[in-house]
Scaffold this motif. Structure first.
Motif, short mmCIF file in Angstrom:
data_model
loop_
_atom_site.label_atom_id
_atom_site.label_comp_id
_atom_site.label_asym_id
_atom_site.label_seq_id
_atom_site.Cartn_x
_atom_site.Cartn_y
_atom_site.Cartn_z
N SER A 286 0.83 -1.20 0.00
CA SER A 286 0.00 0.00 0.00
C SER A 286 0.86 1.25 0.00
O SER A 286 1.95 1.27 0.58
CB SER A 286 -0.91 0.00 1.23
N GLU A 287 0.36 2.29 -0.64
CA GLU A 287 1.03 3.59 -0.63
C GLU A 287 0.00 4.69 -0.78
O GLU A 287 -1.16 4.43 -1.09
CB GLU A 287 2.09 3.67 -1.73
N VAL A 288 0.44 5.90 -0.53
CA VAL A 288 -0.42 7.07 -0.70
C VAL A 288 0.32 8.06 -1.58
O VAL A 288 1.51 8.33 -1.37
CB VAL A 288 -0.75 7.72 0.66
N VAL A 289 -0.37 8.59 -2.57
CA VAL A 289 0.21 9.56 -3.50
C VAL A 289 -0.43 10.92 -3.24
O VAL A 289 -1.66 11.03 -3.18
CB VAL A 289 -0.01 9.12 -4.96
N ILE A 290 0.41 11.94 -3.09
CA ILE A 290 -0.06 13.30 -2.82
C ILE A 290 0.29 14.20 -4.00
O ILE A 290 1.45 14.22 -4.45
CB ILE A 290 0.58 13.86 -1.55
N ASP A 291 -0.69 14.92 -4.50
CA ASP A 291 -0.48 15.90 -5.57
C ASP A 291 0.15 17.15 -4.95
O ASP A 291 -0.53 17.97 -4.34
CB ASP A 291 -1.82 16.22 -6.22
N ALA A 292 1.48 17.28 -5.08
CA ALA A 292 2.20 18.36 -4.40
C ALA A 292 1.76 19.75 -4.87
O ALA A 292 1.47 20.61 -4.04
CB ALA A 292 3.71 18.17 -4.57
N PRO A 293 1.72 20.02 -6.19
CA PRO A 293 1.27 21.37 -6.61
C PRO A 293 -0.15 21.66 -6.17
O PRO A 293 -0.49 22.80 -5.85
CB PRO A 293 1.39 21.31 -8.14
N GLY A 294 -1.02 20.65 -6.14
CA GLY A 294 -2.40 20.87 -5.73
C GLY A 294 -2.52 21.22 -4.27
O GLY A 294 -3.51 21.84 -3.85
#
Length: 365
Positions: A286-294
């Protein structure tokens, strides 16, 4: 039964808490007095420890539920951390049954200190047991007996632990844990009032020796007592003498004000997290992806909450230092390396996204 002032106030508090569940009152129970609920009537559960607060809540909840056609049960968690704990729980169970609560169950749990401290681990074990029992019974909610005194202590502990506004907002009247609703009807009542209620209805309570209630009142508790006990018996009395005011009432009122701000910040963070945080379950883990610019254009108060939510999706509890380091990947990224997190997780930025996953998953990528 003669309804004293404390008992009338407590009955009103429990009615208000149950009203918040949106349960319609059965018209057959509008007449005053005790009524036998239907076998399939909605159920609320009182979490009882055998102490004065929870026994008072059990007694009052039985009165309220019987007047509304609701079933009222009791769950008593035996942490097995002190000699004679089972006897204390069995006594509480008998008193709950004697007040008309049914069913009543004593639940034994095993508490293992994982490094966070025995109090925190016991609390987690207790909540897991209560949630499991509530789901088994199909209960609408669990009632907790925290008082205004408990709220004041919680606020001070939050300040000492640098928990920010979440700490000084104290305990909410309503919370949801693992899908189970918890209500705290007594947050506006004092410990003195719950004591009087027990006396009024003839209940004898158990005082946990770690609470320090038997310690001489003019002496500070030793450092080996739990922090909450030392705040209760040493810090709050000192602050009351120093300010010449009711510090408990002041802190409880402040908590209600801060809770309003916290609710707004939480709702905004939920909106942003829904937009910029994506959990992924793959063959490698499992992982979590974060939209940095957003996320970058949001206020720091919102960013930090979103990052905590992202970590919690992986079962991680992160410190303020972890959050600050991940936030630097969002707003001040210049090619720096991974931020190491608990349980061999890390956060690493790759172009426009930040990935939170276990180190082996990063290596595979």
């Amino acid at each position: 039964m003669t309804y004293t002032a404390s008992l009338r106030t407590a009955v009103g508090c429990v009615h208000a808490a149950i009203d918040s569940l949106g349960l319609d009152r059965d018209p057959r129970f509008r007449e005053h007095g005790r009524h036998v609920p239907e076998r399939d009537a909605p159920m609320v559960v009182v979490a009882c420890s055998g102490g004065r607060d929870s026994l008072a809540l059990a007694a009052v909840s039985s009165i309220v539920c019987s007047s509304r056609g609701l079933r009222c049960a009791a769950a008593i968690v035996d942490h097995r951390l002190q000699d004679g704990s089972r006897e204390v729980c069995d006594r509480a169970a008998r008193q709950c049954a004697g007040r008309g609560l049914e069913p009543v169950r004593v639940i034994g749990v095993d508490v293992v200190d994982d490094g966070r401290g025995i109090e925190a681990c016991a609390r987690d074990a207790r909540y897991r047991a209560l949630c499991e029992q509530a789901r088994l019974w199909g209960a609408c909610a669990i009632l907790l007996a925290h008082t205004r005194d408990d709220q004041a202590e919680t606020v001070l502990m939050g300040m000492l632990r640098l928990n920010g506004i979440d700490g000084v907002a104290g305990m909410p009247e309503r919370s949801v844990v693992d899908g189970v609703v918890f209500l705290r009807p007594f947050l506006s009542l004092t410990r003195a009032q719950t004591t009087r209620i027990c006396e009024d209805v003839g209940l004898s309570w158990w005082d946990d020796p770690t609470n320090g209630d038997d310690h001489p009142g003019d002496e500070d508790l030793p450092s080996d007592y739990p922090l909450r006990s030392r705040v209760r018996h040493s810090l709050i009395p000192y602050l009351s003498r120093f300010t010449g005011s009711d510090v408990v009432d002041h802190l409880a009122r402040s908590a209600r004000l801060c809770a309003v701000d916290k609710d707004y910040l939480d709702s905004r963070a939920d909106e942003v997290a829904a937009r910029v945080v994506t959990p992924i379950v793959g063959a490698s883990g499992s992982e979590v992806v974060i939209d940095a610019p957003g996320l970058a254009d949001e206020h720091e108060a919102i960013r930090s909450r979103v990052l905590v939510r992202a970590a919690s999706l992986l079962g991680l509890t992160v410190s303020s230092r972890h959050v600050a380091a991940i936030d630097a990947l969002v707003t001040r990224w210049h090619g720096q390396g991974a931020v190491h997190l608990p349980s061999k997780y890390s956060a690493i930025r790759q172009k426009h996204v930040i990935r939170l996953c276990q180190d082996g998953v990063h290596a595979n990528r």
